[in-house]
Motif scaffolding. Structure first.
Motif, PDB file in Angstrom:
ATOM      1  N   ASN A 180       0.818  -1.202   0.000  1.00 16.14           N
ATOM      2  CA  ASN A 180       0.000   0.000   0.000  1.00 16.14           C
ATOM      3  C   ASN A 180       0.856   1.258   0.000  1.00 16.14           C
ATOM      4  O   ASN A 180       0.643   2.184  -0.790  1.00 16.14           O
ATOM      5  N   HIS A 181       1.864   1.271   0.874  1.00 18.01           N
ATOM      6  CA  HIS A 181       2.624   2.484   1.128  1.00 18.01           C
ATOM      7  C   HIS A 181       3.557   2.843  -0.026  1.00 18.01           C
ATOM      8  O   HIS A 181       3.776   4.030  -0.300  1.00 18.01           O
ATOM      9  N   ASN A 182       4.102   1.856  -0.703  1.00 21.49           N
ATOM     10  CA  ASN A 182       4.962   2.147  -1.847  1.00 21.49           C
ATOM     11  C   ASN A 182       4.193   2.852  -2.952  1.00 21.49           C
ATOM     12  O   ASN A 182       4.700   3.792  -3.588  1.00 21.49           O
ATOM     13  N   VAL A 183       2.967   2.396  -3.200  1.00 19.02           N
ATOM     14  CA  VAL A 183       2.131   3.061  -4.203  1.00 19.02           C
ATOM     15  C   VAL A 183       1.817   4.484  -3.756  1.00 19.02           C
ATOM     16  O   VAL A 183       1.863   5.426  -4.560  1.00 19.02           O
ATOM     17  N   HIS A 184       1.507   4.637  -2.477  1.00 14.49           N
ATOM     18  CA  HIS A 184       1.216   5.972  -1.938  1.00 14.49           C
ATOM     19  C   HIS A 184       2.384   6.933  -2.154  1.00 14.49           C
ATOM     20  O   HIS A 184       2.174   8.103  -2.482  1.00 14.49           O
ATOM     21  N   HIS A 185       3.606   6.441  -2.020  1.00 10.84           N
ATOM     22  CA  HIS A 185       4.778   7.309  -2.182  1.00 10.84           C
ATOM     23  C   HIS A 185       5.023   7.678  -3.642  1.00 10.84           C
ATOM     24  O   HIS A 185       5.735   8.652  -3.914  1.00 10.84           O
ATOM     25  N   ILE A 186       4.479   6.926  -4.572  1.00 17.73           N
ATOM     26  CA  ILE A 186       4.718   7.180  -5.997  1.00 17.73           C
ATOM     27  C   ILE A 186       3.619   8.045  -6.611  1.00 17.73           C
ATOM     28  O   ILE A 186       3.892   8.940  -7.410  1.00 17.73           O
ATOM     29  N   VAL A 187       2.362   7.767  -6.256  1.00 17.20           N
ATOM     30  CA  VAL A 187       1.223   8.507  -6.840  1.00 17.20           C
ATOM     31  C   VAL A 187       0.470   9.234  -5.729  1.00 17.20           C
ATOM     32  O   VAL A 187      -0.753   9.161  -5.630  1.00 17.20           O
ATOM     33  N   HIS A 211      -5.518   6.509  -7.895  1.00 22.15           N
ATOM     34  CA  HIS A 211      -4.414   5.559  -7.715  1.00 22.15           C
ATOM     35  C   HIS A 211      -3.882   5.430  -6.289  1.00 22.15           C
ATOM     36  O   HIS A 211      -3.314   4.386  -5.954  1.00 22.15           O
ATOM     37  N   ASP A 212      -4.011   6.444  -5.459  1.00 24.57           N
ATOM     38  CA  ASP A 212      -3.398   6.430  -4.129  1.00 24.57           C
ATOM     39  C   ASP A 212      -4.355   5.810  -3.109  1.00 24.57           C
ATOM     40  O   ASP A 212      -5.372   6.419  -2.752  1.00 24.57           O
ATOM     41  N   PRO A 213      -4.052   4.617  -2.577  1.00 20.04           N
ATOM     42  CA  PRO A 213      -4.970   3.975  -1.629  1.00 20.04           C
ATOM     43  C   PRO A 213      -5.114   4.734  -0.319  1.00 20.04           C
ATOM     44  O   PRO A 213      -6.106   4.550   0.397  1.00 20.04           O
ATOM     45  N   ASP A 214      -4.156   5.601   0.013  1.00 20.57           N
ATOM     46  CA  ASP A 214      -4.224   6.329   1.277  1.00 20.57           C
ATOM     47  C   ASP A 214      -5.276   7.427   1.296  1.00 20.57           C
ATOM     48  O   ASP A 214      -5.559   7.997   2.363  1.00 20.57           O
ATOM     49  N   ARG A 218     -12.906   4.618 -10.377  1.00 24.39           N
ATOM     50  CA  ARG A 218     -12.342   3.280 -10.309  1.00 24.39           C
ATOM     51  C   ARG A 218     -10.923   3.342  -9.745  1.00 24.39           C
ATOM     52  O   ARG A 218     -10.071   4.064 -10.242  1.00 24.39           O
ATOM     53  N   SER A 219     -10.684   2.569  -8.705  1.00 25.39           N
ATOM     54  CA  SER A 219      -9.367   2.527  -8.074  1.00 25.39           C
ATOM     55  C   SER A 219      -8.472   1.533  -8.799  1.00 25.39           C
ATOM     56  O   SER A 219      -8.830   0.355  -8.947  1.00 25.39           O
ATOM     57  N   MET A 230     -15.297   2.358  -7.037  1.00 20.66           N
ATOM     58  CA  MET A 230     -15.753   2.879  -5.755  1.00 20.66           C
ATOM     59  C   MET A 230     -17.007   3.708  -6.025  1.00 20.66           C
ATOM     60  O   MET A 230     -16.926   4.885  -6.390  1.00 20.66           O
ATOM     61  N   PRO A 231     -18.175   3.081  -5.903  1.00 20.39           N
ATOM     62  CA  PRO A 231     -19.410   3.753  -6.339  1.00 20.39           C
ATOM     63  C   PRO A 231     -19.784   4.922  -5.449  1.00 20.39           C
ATOM     64  O   PRO A 231     -19.582   4.891  -4.223  1.00 20.39           O
TER      65      PRO A 231
END
Length: 552
Positions: free
Chosen positions: A291-298, A304-307, A325-326, A333-334
């Motif tokens: 989760n966190h690696n994606v957060h640091h990139i986008v 795109h950012d799950p956080d 759409r995630s 995510m409706p």
């Protein structure tokens, strides 16, 4: 093979064929074979496809890991690289002979044999990469749905602002406030950011201050001892408070382990992180890394950012109103009835909902560990999942069975103990969201530098040094996002370097006091709540116009 010079067209063709191509310091890396082994998950790699990922890779990986990447090098590029939009973010790539229409002219391109037609790696692909700010504005505004951009009749009693207007306004604000997206401006930022990294290394700020962790260990021991003694003497509320504070403090240590900020050794920090997160806290560090690696990139990208993807309870951008759409969760995510109701009142529900944030982390951890695809099954991280599963079993044995069931006498007391121990960790969730919820969510395109994007989407929180242990380093999120492998106890001295860097390159450095930061977040949530009402009014007007149109 590694000396082969790839043209932009050739790389585009490889990506169109499904290859995971990343540029690292002028080298062309084909990461297909590494994706199943990557301890940080596949999503982080997918967001780098077609991009120069030099700064992101250096920020998140050790020198040893970067050296191991050399086995995946297939060639190099010449000159400056202009980023593509990665496929996972909607980028479109051409392969073979395709017919393209651009500005009314039909052109035939042979991408797979493009070395003769394009030898430069820096010429932009105008099909999906607008080169100027005006093109960027147009691309953003046309991405909104027809419902949200409905034209309201002049005779309506209150003419609300369309979602397109909000998108354009926010985008224009960022384009005005931050440095130009021109190659000259962004290249200067990249150059100075890399020089700053070398300066911080020379200052010894990447070295872990182990003495600080000795004091941390005393705090953890004290809190856990207080929990055990209070439980033994049937002081259940005090015991629950102590346990919650113990978990709260451990979360900061897990964060350090996840970034290899303690020993800087992958396996050592991982084992320590698994013991703390899984065995002591019941949370998955593997899930956190993915989760966190994606957060640091986008960072702060709604798609795109799950956080920042907390539907149906929170939305920090009107872009969630279209049923976004995630790409992280691979699902829509409706913006349903529950979301419309909750987000109308999200500025009131913010703190109450965050009191239950830890329960959500349990769900996400188990989802990750039980998923057949999320956790790595091969490579250096292949043993993480079974060890984490063992850790979770152990956690629920000592906490769920030994503590809650055996030591706490009644169901009502158990419920109170459970709620207090978990709700006292709420400041951690406030701290996590505080640094991003009030910041920009605009997409300025693939040409924005890593450093500018991190500073545009992240803020620091000002506090006296003696309170640093309460915030656990999360108050220096802007500094941390620029240099995630710097140990948290060194973030305060690093902050002055970052401030100077921001002054040099003209990027605003955002910092608020804790109270001011909370006001900013609540203000953003309240602003989006108002936009929900505007959005619903737009829908009503559209429905009315549709009915009246059929009437004719």
């Amino acid at each position: 093979m590694k000396n082969k010079i790839f043209s932009r067209r050739e790389i585009e063709g490889l990506i169109a064929d499904g290859r995971k191509i990343i540029i690292l310091d002028g080298q062309v890396i084909k990461a297909d074979a590494w994706i199943p082994f990557h301890p940080g998950g596949d999503k982080a790699i997918l967001h780098m496809v077609g991009r120069d990922g030099t700064d992101e890779i250096r920020a998140l990986h050790s020198v040893e890991t970067q050296a191991r990447m050399q086995k995946y090098v297939i060639g190099r590029i010449e000159g400056r690289w202009d980023n593509f939009v990665p496929p996972i973010q909607g980028g479109q790539f051409r392969k073979g002979k395709e017919v393209e229409k651009f500005e009314g002219e039909t052109m035939y391109q042979d991408i797979t044999t493009s070395s003769s037609s394009s030898s430069s790696t820096s010429s932009p692909s105008p099909i999906f990469e607008p080169a100027d700010a005006e093109g960027l504005r147009k691309r953003r505004s046309t991405s909104m749905s027809s419902v949200s951009s409905v034209s309201l009749s002049d005779d309506s009693p209150s003419k609300p602002t369309s979602m397109d207007d909000i998108t354009t306004s926010q985008l224009n604000c960022d384009l005005t406030k931050y440095p130009s997206l021109s190659h000259t401006s962004q290249d200067a930022i990249v150059s100075k950011y890399r020089a700053l990294d070398l300066q911080l290394q020379a200052a010894g700020l990447y070295n872990c201050p182990y003495t600080a962790y000795a004091w941390e260990s005393l705090r953890y021991t004290l809190l856990f001892t207080l929990f055990a003694i209070s439980l033994h003497h049937s002081h259940y509320i005090l015991s629950a408070l102590s346990l919650g504070l113990f978990w709260h403090q451990l979360a900061f240590l897990v964060h350090d382990c996840g970034h290899m900020g303690i020993t800087h050794r992958f396996h050592t920090d991982t084992i320590l992180g698994i013991f703390i997160a899984d065995f002591c806290g019941g949370l998955s560090i593997g899930w956190w890394k993915r989760n966190h690696n994606v957060h640091h990139i986008v960072t702060n990208s709604p798609e795109h950012d799950p956080d920042i993807e907390h539907m149906p309870f929170f939305a920090i951008s009107h872009r969630f109103f279209d049923g976004l759409r995630s790409t992280y969760y691979d699902r829509l995510m409706p913006f349903d009835a529950v979301a419309r109701f909750a987000i109308k009142y999200q500025h009131w529900l913010y703190y109450p909902i965050l009191c239950f944030g830890r329960f959500n982390l349990y769900v996400l951890s188990w989802t990750y560990l039980l998923s057949p695809t999320q956790a790595p099954r091969k490579g250096p991280a292949r043993w993480h999942r079974p060890l984490e599963l063992l850790g979770h079993v152990f956690f629920w044995y000592w906490f769920g069975y030994q503590t809650l069931y055996l030591r706490v006498p009644s169901n009502s007391t158990r419920l109170i103990f459970l709620l207090i121990s978990h709700m006292v960790t709420a400041p951690l969730h406030v701290q996590i969201t505080l640094s991003h919820f009030a910041m920009s969510t605009s997409d300025l395109g693939p040409h924005e530098s890593f450093a500018q994007k991190m500073l545009r989407t992240t803020m620091d929180v000002d506090c006296p040094a003696w309170l640093d242990f309460v915030h656990g380093g999360l108050q220096f999120q802007a500094v941390h996002h620029l240099f995630p492998r710097i140990p948290r106890h060194n973030l305060r001295p690093a902050q002055k370097y970052v401030r100077k860097f921001c002054e040099d390159v003209g990027i605003p450095y955002t910092i608020y006091g804790f109270g001011e930061g909370n006001q900013e977040v609540i203000g953003r949530l309240g602003e989006v709540a108002k936009q929900v009402r505007i959005f619903e009014e737009c829908r009503k007007v559209a429905a009315r116009d549709l009915v009246e149109g059929h009437g004719h």
